[in-house]
Enzyme design. Structure first.
Site, PDB file in Angstrom:
ATOM      1  N   HIS A 200      23.474  18.684  57.380  1.00 39.18           N
ATOM      2  CA  HIS A 200      22.209  18.395  56.697  1.00 39.18           C
ATOM      3  C   HIS A 200      22.302  18.462  55.177  1.00 39.18           C
ATOM      4  CE1 HIS A 200      20.639  18.584  60.816  1.00 39.18           C
ATOM      5  NE2 HIS A 200      19.869  17.634  60.331  1.00 39.18           N
ATOM      6  N   ARG A 307      11.492  14.488  58.112  1.00 37.09           N
ATOM      7  CA  ARG A 307      12.053  15.731  58.660  1.00 37.09           C
ATOM      8  C   ARG A 307      11.188  16.905  58.185  1.00 37.09           C
ATOM      9  NH1 ARG A 307      17.307  12.941  57.568  1.00 37.09           N
ATOM     10  NH2 ARG A 307      18.558  13.033  59.452  1.00 37.09           N
ATOM     11  N   GLU A 443      18.787  11.521  71.261  1.00 35.78           N
ATOM     12  CA  GLU A 443      19.927  12.100  70.551  1.00 35.78           C
ATOM     13  C   GLU A 443      20.754  13.022  71.437  1.00 35.78           C
ATOM     14  OE1 GLU A 443      18.586  14.326  67.106  1.00 35.78           O
ATOM     15  OE2 GLU A 443      16.821  15.080  68.147  1.00 35.78           O
ATOM     16  N   ASP A 467      23.154  13.455  65.929  1.00 35.14           N
ATOM     17  CA  ASP A 467      23.313  14.407  67.026  1.00 35.14           C
ATOM     18  C   ASP A 467      23.924  13.748  68.253  1.00 35.14           C
ATOM     19  OD1 ASP A 467      22.547  16.997  66.194  1.00 35.14           O
ATOM     20  OD2 ASP A 467      20.494  16.275  65.986  1.00 35.14           O
ATOM     21  N   ARG A 477      28.964  18.494  64.244  1.00 26.62           N
ATOM     22  CA  ARG A 477      28.819  17.569  63.104  1.00 26.62           C
ATOM     23  C   ARG A 477      29.114  18.201  61.762  1.00 26.62           C
ATOM     24  NH1 ARG A 477      22.321  16.352  63.513  1.00 26.62           N
ATOM     25  NH2 ARG A 477      22.300  15.910  61.305  1.00 26.62           N
ATOM     26  N   CYS A 514      17.431   6.289  63.458  1.00 23.88           N
ATOM     27  CA  CYS A 514      17.184   7.052  62.237  1.00 23.88           C
ATOM     28  C   CYS A 514      18.342   7.973  61.899  1.00 23.88           C
ATOM     29  CB  CYS A 514      15.878   7.837  62.327  1.00 23.88           C
ATOM     30  SG  CYS A 514      15.877   9.031  63.655  1.00 23.88           S
TER      31      CYS A 514
HETATM   32  C1  PEP Z   1      19.946  12.586  64.159  1.00 24.80           C
HETATM   33  O1  PEP Z   1      20.313  13.539  64.846  1.00 24.80           O
HETATM   34  O2  PEP Z   1      20.547  11.495  64.109  1.00 24.80           O
HETATM   35  C2  PEP Z   1      18.764  12.722  63.296  1.00 24.80           C
HETATM   36  C3  PEP Z   1      18.263  11.688  62.651  1.00 24.80           C
HETATM   37  O3  PEP Z   1      18.202  13.949  63.147  1.00 24.80           O
HETATM   38  P1  PEP Z   1      18.834  15.144  62.283  1.00 24.80           P
HETATM   39  O4  PEP Z   1      19.930  14.556  61.430  1.00 24.80           O
HETATM   40  O5  PEP Z   1      17.739  15.725  61.475  1.00 24.80           O
HETATM   41  O6  PEP Z   1      19.359  16.068  63.327  1.00 24.80           O
HETATM   42 MG    MG Z   2      19.020  15.182  65.234  1.00 28.36          MG
END
Ligand code: PEP
Ligand code: MG
Length: 597
Positions: A200, A307, A443, A467, A477, A514
């Site tokens: 993140h 988010r 996801e 995810d 990740r 997304c």
């Molecule tokens: C994802 O997991 O692709 C997503 C958009 O959500 P985040 O990156 O906030 O987990």
């Molecule tokens: Mg996610």
């Protein structure tokens, strides 16, 4: 703080490119783990001076804490500043001070080693305390130890909140909340030892348009405050002590990057339409309400992922319904009539809220108490958030989305709560928008597998590739060691996306993406070919994605997907896409990261 010439030899470090752009400047080193305090015997004649050095370091640390306290109080309030109380208690602890002085005067150890020895014992004691609150104070004591030792060793390394002039932030790691409160005007770029391209902190860098490189392994231990650095967020290269010649080379690359960005921005008011007339809804991902301006100025229409958890994790206490209502409304009003897709709280994983700490840390937080699992077990928090979102819907076009869905029951229960909340609000005579779409993130592999069933219960899907990749390929990740396995071109991911799109379209609902996948030229081409209806990405990636969409035909990309899905490896998929660009659309070559320089 200049070292000698031999120390300042140019050195190149290679990491994972996390946010495009090139920066050149001085290092601001934060979060450096334990600075080693090796034992040294101090000659008798210098003992008194060593004692003085220790006392001075304590005083300097006290002044540092005062400064941070004042700043926290100004920026976040008196309550927030209280988090420094335990730091101060340990710094002024007479027993620790006397024990350290004894080690210096009687055993003749250097002050850094003496203080480290004494404090390490205190930390061990705290780590074994049953009481969770007291146990957590071990981290505060550790922080005080680091500050005192840094002051003793003359390394003025400070906290991120103390950044007051433009610099390159160097850290072992940055939490999502660290990154979210970064002051963009001071951060030229950031580099971290650990992390992956979809951790993140990296995502926020892209949202803020700050160049970043992660997964640099030991860089933070090699960089001293004020060292000169070049950060290339496109190739993942970091140069320490660059020569004049290297600086010149990167400045040229930086200029080329800026020119490219400027040119792409000319597309701002053009639609995201392919050469054969297929239009994509192209919207922006945001972490905070402040990013809306960037989304608009980069030519996105609406928000495809808000988010909301950042509003929760950057503060000490839970935000109230009223605070949330005002916050969401601001975004909804600014973008109306374009849609704002508000994702309900996705805490957990690497997004830790202080007010939500569990009694013991989770061994696998990404597979733990996260997203919808958290909100369904804290319905008080969930209902408050939903009330705020539905009230904000009165001001524009709101969509609601639940994260981390892995079983059908979660969808049914969350939807039921939505209905109850809406009924309550109606009774209380609140205004709300009409036909608020309710959707889910796809996801987890289990959600893909039952996508045909889930599609019957919701208004839309949005694929979270960040995810989905980590759960499908079993690759954390944020773990740079195995980041070579984290690949959106893996045929399994392509099949999962295909299955999700098929399930959505067969059931008459729209499906977007997304996750970060469309942020690369390969991912964008495939996302098009999958016939996804909507792409949502960080503001700074939008112009490039739009350019790619406008440079190809839908038919070509559908053909690419048809071929890619039959391949066995990500390398083969990449070769297929490279060949396509080379032979058919060479103007897209500039978006292949390796080809930029
Ligand atoms: C994802 O997991 O692709 C997503 C958009 O959500 P985040 O990156 O906030 O987990
Ligand atoms: Mg996610």
């Amino acid at each position: 703080m200049e070292g000698n010439k031999a120390e300042n030899r140019e050195a190149i470090f290679n990491g994972i490119p996390a946010s495009p752009g090139i920066a050149h400047g001085e290092a601001f080193v934060v979060n450096v783990e334990n600075i080693p305090a090796t034992p040294e015997k101090v000659p008798e004649a210098k003992i008194e001076a060593e004692v003085q050095r220790f006392e001075t370091a304590l005083k300097e640390t006290g002044e540092e804490l005062d400064k941070i306290h004042k700043q926290l109080e100004e920026e976040m309030g008196v309550e927030h500043a209280k988090i420094l109380d335990s730091h101060r208690m340990i710094l002024t602890d007479e027993v620790a001070r006397k024990d350290t002085l004894k080690l210096i005067t009687k055993d003749k150890y250097n002050a850094a080693y003496a203080f480290t020895t004494v404090i390490n014992k205190v930390i061990t004691t705290f780590q074994h305390i049953e009481d969770e609150y007291l146990r957590e104070r071990a981290a505060d004591i550790q922080d005080v130890k680091r500050r005192v030792v840094r002051n003793l060793l003359g390394q003025k390394v400070e906290g991120l909140s103390n950044l007051r002039k433009k610099a390159i932030v160097v850290a072992k790691d940055l939490t999502p909340s660290d990154t979210a409160i970064m002051k963009k005007k001071y951060v030229l770029a950031f580099v971290t030892d650990i992390g992956g391209s979809t951790s993140h902190a990296a995502i926020i860098a892209r949202s803020l348009g700050i160049p970043a490189v992660v997964g640099l392994e030991s860089l933070s231990h090699n960089v001293k405050p004020y060292d000169k650095l070049i950060v290339d967020g496109i190739t993942g290269q970091v140069v320490l002590h660059p020569t004049g010649e290297t600086v010149g080379m990167f400045e040229e690359a930086q200029e080329r990057f800026r020119e490219m960005e400027k040119e792409l921005l000319t597309l701002r008011d053009y639609p995201a339409v392919t050469l054969d007339g297929h239009t994509i809804e192209l919207s922006g991902n945001i972490e905070t309400a402040d990013e809306v301006e960037d989304v608009v100025s980069h030519g996105a229409k609406g928000v495809g992922l808000f988010r909301t958890e950042y509003f929760f994790i950057t503060r000490k206490n839970l935000p109230s319904e009223e605070q949330q209502y005002r916050y969401y409304s601001r975004v909804v009003k600014e973008l109306a009539p374009d849609p704002v897709l508000i994702r309900t709280l996705d805490v957990g994983g690497d997004k830790i809220a202080r007010w939500a700490s569990t009694s013991s840390p989770e061994a696998n937080p990404f597979m733990g108490w996260r997203g919808i699992r958290f909100t369904l077990s804290r319905k008080d928090i969930f209902r408050t958030q939903l009330r705020a979102i539905f009230r904000a819907s009165a001001h524009g076009n709101v969509r609601v989305m639940f994260p981390m869905i892995s079983v059908m029951d979660e969808v049914l229960e969350a939807k039921e709560i939505c209905e109850e909340v809406k009924a309550d609000l109606k009774n209380e005579r609140y205004q709300m928008g009409d036909n608020i779409e309710i959707g889910i993130m796809i996801e987890t592999p289990s959600a893909v597998a039952i996508a045909d069933k889930l599609a019957k219960k919701v208004d839309f899907f949005s694929i979270g590739t960040n995810d989905l990749i980590q759960y499908s390929l079993a690759v954390d990740r944020g773990n740079s060691r195995i980041s070579y396995l984290y690949n959106d071109l893996h045929p399994s991911i392509l099949r999962f996306i295909r299955d999700t799109v098929t399930a959505a379209h067969k059931n008459g609902i729209w499906v977007g993406i997304c996750g970060e996948m469309p942020g690369s030229v390969y991912g964008a081409l495939l996302s098009l070919g999958f016939e996804l209806d909507e792409f949502s990405a960080s503001a700074y990636l939008i112009p490039e994605i739009k350019k790619i969409i406008r440079s190809v035909t839908l038919d070509e990309t559908k053909m690419l997907v048809k071929k890619a899905i039959k391949l066995s490896t990500a390398t083969e998929v990449k070769q297929l896409l490279e060949a396509y660009i080379e032979n058919k659309r060479p103007e897209l070559r500039e978006f292949i990261p390796e080809a930029v320089k």
